[in-house]
Scaffold this active site. Structure first.
Site, PDB file in Angstrom:
ATOM      1  N   LYS A 243       0.832  -1.213   0.000  1.00 29.18           N
ATOM      2  CA  LYS A 243       0.000   0.000   0.000  1.00 29.18           C
ATOM      3  C   LYS A 243       0.867   1.264   0.000  1.00 29.18           C
ATOM      4  O   LYS A 243       0.663   2.164  -0.807  1.00 29.18           O
ATOM      5  CB  LYS A 243      -0.916   0.023   1.245  1.00 29.18           C
ATOM      6  CG  LYS A 243      -1.833  -1.172   1.371  1.00 29.18           C
ATOM      7  CD  LYS A 243      -2.742  -1.063   2.575  1.00 29.18           C
ATOM      8  CE  LYS A 243      -2.030  -1.066   3.912  1.00 29.18           C
ATOM      9  NZ  LYS A 243      -1.320  -2.327   4.239  1.00 29.18           N
TER      10      LYS A 243
ATOM     11  N   ARG B 190      -0.481  -8.782  13.424  1.00 27.50           N
ATOM     12  CA  ARG B 190      -1.038  -7.778  12.499  1.00 27.50           C
ATOM     13  C   ARG B 190      -1.862  -8.456  11.407  1.00 27.50           C
ATOM     14  O   ARG B 190      -2.914  -7.958  11.014  1.00 27.50           O
ATOM     15  CB  ARG B 190       0.095  -6.960  11.872  1.00 27.50           C
ATOM     16  CG  ARG B 190       0.683  -5.960  12.855  1.00 27.50           C
ATOM     17  CD  ARG B 190       2.034  -5.443  12.391  1.00 27.50           C
ATOM     18  NE  ARG B 190       1.947  -4.775  11.110  1.00 27.50           N
ATOM     19  CZ  ARG B 190       2.987  -4.622  10.282  1.00 27.50           C
ATOM     20  NH1 ARG B 190       4.172  -5.104  10.594  1.00 27.50           N
ATOM     21  NH2 ARG B 190       2.831  -3.987   9.159  1.00 27.50           N
TER      22      ARG B 190
ATOM     23  N   ARG C 255      11.425  -1.939  11.155  1.00 21.96           N
ATOM     24  CA  ARG C 255      10.314  -1.392  11.951  1.00 21.96           C
ATOM     25  C   ARG C 255      10.051  -2.315  13.133  1.00 21.96           C
ATOM     26  O   ARG C 255      10.081  -3.539  12.970  1.00 21.96           O
ATOM     27  CB  ARG C 255       9.045  -1.319  11.078  1.00 21.96           C
ATOM     28  CG  ARG C 255       8.725   0.069  10.619  1.00 21.96           C
ATOM     29  CD  ARG C 255       7.636   0.125   9.598  1.00 21.96           C
ATOM     30  NE  ARG C 255       6.346  -0.432   9.978  1.00 21.96           N
ATOM     31  CZ  ARG C 255       5.238  -0.312   9.258  1.00 21.96           C
ATOM     32  NH1 ARG C 255       5.270   0.360   8.118  1.00 21.96           N
ATOM     33  NH2 ARG C 255       4.102  -0.846   9.656  1.00 21.96           N
TER      34      ARG C 255
ATOM     35  N   ARG D   3      -9.838   1.157   8.766  1.00 19.36           N
ATOM     36  CA  ARG D   3      -9.460  -0.221   9.104  1.00 19.36           C
ATOM     37  C   ARG D   3     -10.519  -0.939   9.920  1.00 19.36           C
ATOM     38  O   ARG D   3     -10.320  -2.108  10.255  1.00 19.36           O
ATOM     39  CB  ARG D   3      -8.180  -0.202   9.941  1.00 19.36           C
ATOM     40  CG  ARG D   3      -6.921  -0.133   9.130  1.00 19.36           C
ATOM     41  CD  ARG D   3      -5.777   0.092  10.096  1.00 19.36           C
ATOM     42  NE  ARG D   3      -4.713  -0.815   9.864  1.00 19.36           N
ATOM     43  CZ  ARG D   3      -3.561  -0.469   9.290  1.00 19.36           C
ATOM     44  NH1 ARG D   3      -3.352   0.750   8.875  1.00 19.36           N
ATOM     45  NH2 ARG D   3      -2.613  -1.348   9.132  1.00 19.36           N
TER      46      ARG D   3
ATOM     47  N   ARG E  21      11.699  -6.086   4.862  1.00 22.91           N
ATOM     48  CA  ARG E  21      11.531  -4.633   4.742  1.00 22.91           C
ATOM     49  C   ARG E  21      12.508  -3.919   5.673  1.00 22.91           C
ATOM     50  O   ARG E  21      12.727  -4.344   6.802  1.00 22.91           O
ATOM     51  CB  ARG E  21      10.104  -4.224   5.109  1.00 22.91           C
ATOM     52  CG  ARG E  21       9.967  -2.697   5.197  1.00 22.91           C
ATOM     53  CD  ARG E  21       8.549  -2.213   5.206  1.00 22.91           C
ATOM     54  NE  ARG E  21       7.776  -2.710   6.324  1.00 22.91           N
ATOM     55  CZ  ARG E  21       6.471  -2.502   6.459  1.00 22.91           C
ATOM     56  NH1 ARG E  21       5.810  -1.831   5.540  1.00 22.91           N
ATOM     57  NH2 ARG E  21       5.820  -2.991   7.488  1.00 22.91           N
TER      58      ARG E  21
HETATM   59  P1  AP5 Z   1       4.832  -1.647   1.913  1.00 24.10           P
HETATM   60  O1  AP5 Z   1       4.504  -0.786   0.726  1.00 24.10           O
HETATM   61  O2  AP5 Z   1       5.574  -1.024   3.036  1.00 24.10           O
HETATM   62  O3  AP5 Z   1       3.507  -2.396   2.392  1.00 24.10           O
HETATM   63  P2  AP5 Z   1       2.249  -1.847   3.163  1.00 24.10           P
HETATM   64  O4  AP5 Z   1       1.050  -2.497   2.587  1.00 24.10           O
HETATM   65  O5  AP5 Z   1       2.254  -0.347   3.215  1.00 24.10           O
HETATM   66  O6  AP5 Z   1       2.544  -2.491   4.584  1.00 24.10           O
HETATM   67  P3  AP5 Z   1       2.503  -1.881   6.052  1.00 24.10           P
HETATM   68  O7  AP5 Z   1       3.163  -2.898   6.900  1.00 24.10           O
HETATM   69  O8  AP5 Z   1       3.072  -0.484   6.095  1.00 24.10           O
HETATM   70  O9  AP5 Z   1       0.982  -1.821   6.277  1.00 24.10           O
HETATM   71  P4  AP5 Z   1       0.233  -1.824   7.598  1.00 24.10           P
HETATM   72  O10 AP5 Z   1      -1.122  -1.518   7.146  1.00 24.10           O
HETATM   73  O11 AP5 Z   1       0.403  -3.026   8.437  1.00 24.10           O
HETATM   74  O12 AP5 Z   1       1.016  -0.702   8.450  1.00 24.10           O
HETATM   75  P5  AP5 Z   1       0.705   0.827   8.742  1.00 24.10           P
HETATM   76  O13 AP5 Z   1       1.979   1.543   8.717  1.00 24.10           O
HETATM   77  O14 AP5 Z   1      -0.421   1.332   7.908  1.00 24.10           O
HETATM   78  O15 AP5 Z   1       5.653  -2.916   1.364  1.00 24.10           O
HETATM   79  C1  AP5 Z   1       6.152  -3.882   2.274  1.00 24.10           C
HETATM   80  C2  AP5 Z   1       7.541  -4.350   1.806  1.00 24.10           C
HETATM   81  O16 AP5 Z   1       7.409  -5.038   0.563  1.00 24.10           O
HETATM   82  C3  AP5 Z   1       8.535  -3.210   1.550  1.00 24.10           C
HETATM   83  O17 AP5 Z   1       9.814  -3.649   1.918  1.00 24.10           O
HETATM   84  C4  AP5 Z   1       8.454  -2.981   0.032  1.00 24.10           C
HETATM   85  O18 AP5 Z   1       9.664  -2.485  -0.487  1.00 24.10           O
HETATM   86  C5  AP5 Z   1       8.159  -4.396  -0.469  1.00 24.10           C
HETATM   87  N1  AP5 Z   1       7.311  -4.434  -1.671  1.00 24.10           N
HETATM   88  C6  AP5 Z   1       6.240  -3.655  -1.936  1.00 24.10           C
HETATM   89  N2  AP5 Z   1       5.690  -4.011  -3.122  1.00 24.10           N
HETATM   90  C7  AP5 Z   1       6.433  -5.067  -3.575  1.00 24.10           C
HETATM   91  C8  AP5 Z   1       6.362  -5.884  -4.743  1.00 24.10           C
HETATM   92  N3  AP5 Z   1       5.418  -5.699  -5.683  1.00 24.10           N
HETATM   93  N4  AP5 Z   1       7.276  -6.869  -4.868  1.00 24.10           N
HETATM   94  C9  AP5 Z   1       8.244  -7.063  -3.940  1.00 24.10           C
HETATM   95  N5  AP5 Z   1       8.366  -6.323  -2.809  1.00 24.10           N
HETATM   96  C10 AP5 Z   1       7.464  -5.334  -2.646  1.00 24.10           C
HETATM   97  O19 AP5 Z   1       0.140   0.736  10.236  1.00 24.10           O
HETATM   98  C11 AP5 Z   1       0.994   0.380  11.293  1.00 24.10           C
HETATM   99  C12 AP5 Z   1       0.207   0.328  12.597  1.00 24.10           C
HETATM  100  O20 AP5 Z   1      -0.374   1.624  12.872  1.00 24.10           O
HETATM  101  C13 AP5 Z   1      -0.994  -0.630  12.621  1.00 24.10           C
HETATM  102  O21 AP5 Z   1      -0.593  -1.967  12.913  1.00 24.10           O
HETATM  103  C14 AP5 Z   1      -1.842   0.000  13.731  1.00 24.10           C
HETATM  104  O22 AP5 Z   1      -1.320  -0.303  14.997  1.00 24.10           O
HETATM  105  C15 AP5 Z   1      -1.662   1.485  13.483  1.00 24.10           C
HETATM  106  N6  AP5 Z   1      -2.679   2.040  12.565  1.00 24.10           N
HETATM  107  C16 AP5 Z   1      -2.457   2.590  11.344  1.00 24.10           C
HETATM  108  N7  AP5 Z   1      -3.603   2.991  10.770  1.00 24.10           N
HETATM  109  C17 AP5 Z   1      -4.583   2.677  11.650  1.00 24.10           C
HETATM  110  C18 AP5 Z   1      -6.001   2.811  11.609  1.00 24.10           C
HETATM  111  N8  AP5 Z   1      -6.640   3.336  10.551  1.00 24.10           N
HETATM  112  N9  AP5 Z   1      -6.699   2.385  12.692  1.00 24.10           N
HETATM  113  C19 AP5 Z   1      -6.095   1.856  13.773  1.00 24.10           C
HETATM  114  N10 AP5 Z   1      -4.758   1.685  13.865  1.00 24.10           N
HETATM  115  C20 AP5 Z   1      -4.006   2.097  12.804  1.00 24.10           C
END
Ligand code: AP5
Length: 211
Positions: A13, A166, A155, A87, A126
């Site tokens: 994402k 997660r 991270r 979410r 990552r």
């Molecule tokens: P990446 O693009 O970083 O993936 P992502 O989907 O953004 O994954 P996240 O782990 O950031 O998502 P998340 O939703 O768990 O975390 P968030 O920060 O939102 O890609 C991942 C890896 O793969 C990278 O190394 C990238 O280079 C690689 N990659 C990407 N595409 C690729 C491809 N096509 N091929 C190969 N490699 C590839 O949230 C974190 C925490 O915040 C949550 O757990 C929660 O505690 C809190 N939080 C955030 N938003 C909310 C909400 N709305 N409500 C409640 N709590 C929340």
């Protein structure tokens, strides 16, 4: 254009939202990034969010609602890509009401689909830049040679136990939102496998058809 990029942890994402920012002028609104910044700066929000984020649990709805709505308002209610919000059912309802109040409904909700084993592979490899937050992958998108290796870190919520939690939280609380948006006729599923550019190309095709 107003869109959500939706999918499990590690689906890409953030990676795709940044490409949409670079190439289509949309602003990435990542609740995860805002929460991590708040945690780094030890603000009141950061202190409240820390234990939830580090354990891979969702931060309470009320806390993220305020920051998501503020970020959307800051963009003039347009030209944004929401990454990681909503979410929960409650967050989705609030978002729909909020956007309806401003007559700015979503154009599309893009769901990135990636098999579980690949999610774990992506998250375990990552790395992020400690100062800029730039995301890398040790195999697919390694940090450039001129970046100080000491600044490349994992991270805290990418530890294996937290990743498992997660993914479970996603399955229970967030994945059901796909039906919510499908019922509203806004959901488009995109194959999130293959290279980063391949996925971006698929997203581009969907968005071009909407324009
Ligand atoms: P990446 O693009 O970083 O993936 P992502 O989907 O953004 O994954 P996240 O782990 O950031 O998502 P998340 O939703 O768990 O975390 P968030 O920060 O939102 O890609 C991942 C890896 O793969 C990278 O190394 C990238 O280079 C690689 N990659 C990407 N595409 C690729 C491809 N096509 N091929 C190969 N490699 C590839 O949230 C974190 C925490 O915040 C949550 O757990 C929660 O505690 C809190 N939080 C955030 N938003 C909310 C909400 N709305 N409500 C409640 N709590 C929340």
């Amino acid at each position: 254009m107003r869109l959500i990029i939706f999918g499990p942890p590690g689906a890409g994402k953030g990676t795709q939202a940044r490409l949409l920012e670079d190439h289509r002028g949309l602003t990435q609104i990542s609740t995860g990034d805002v929460l991590r910044d708040a945690m780094d700066q030890e603000t009141t929000l950061g202190k409240k969010a820390k234990s939830y984020v580090e354990e891979g649990e969702l931060v309470p709805d009320e806390l993220v609602r305020a920051l998501a709505e503020q970020a959307i308002a800051d963009e003039g209610y347009d030209d944004f890509v929401l990454d990681g919000y909503p979410r929960t059912d409650q967050q989705a309802e609030w978002l729909t009401e909020f956007l309806e109040e401003h007559q700015t409904p979503l154009h599309v909700v893009l769901r990135l689909q990636v098999p579980n084993e690949e999610l774990v592979r992506r998250l375990s490899r990552r790395r992020v830049h400690a100062e800029t937050g730039e995301t890398y992958h040790l195999d697919h998108d390694p940090p450039p040679d001129d970046v100080d290796p000491e600044l490349i870190v994992q991270r805290s919520d990418d530890e294996p136990d937290t990743v498992r939690n997660r993914l479970e939280v996603y399955r229970e609380e967030t994945a059901p939102l796909a039906s919510y948006y499908e019922d509203r006729g806004q959901l488009v599923s995109v194959d999130g496998t293959g290279g980063i550019e391949d996925v971006y190309e698929r997203i581009t095709q969907v968005l071009d058809e909407l324009e």
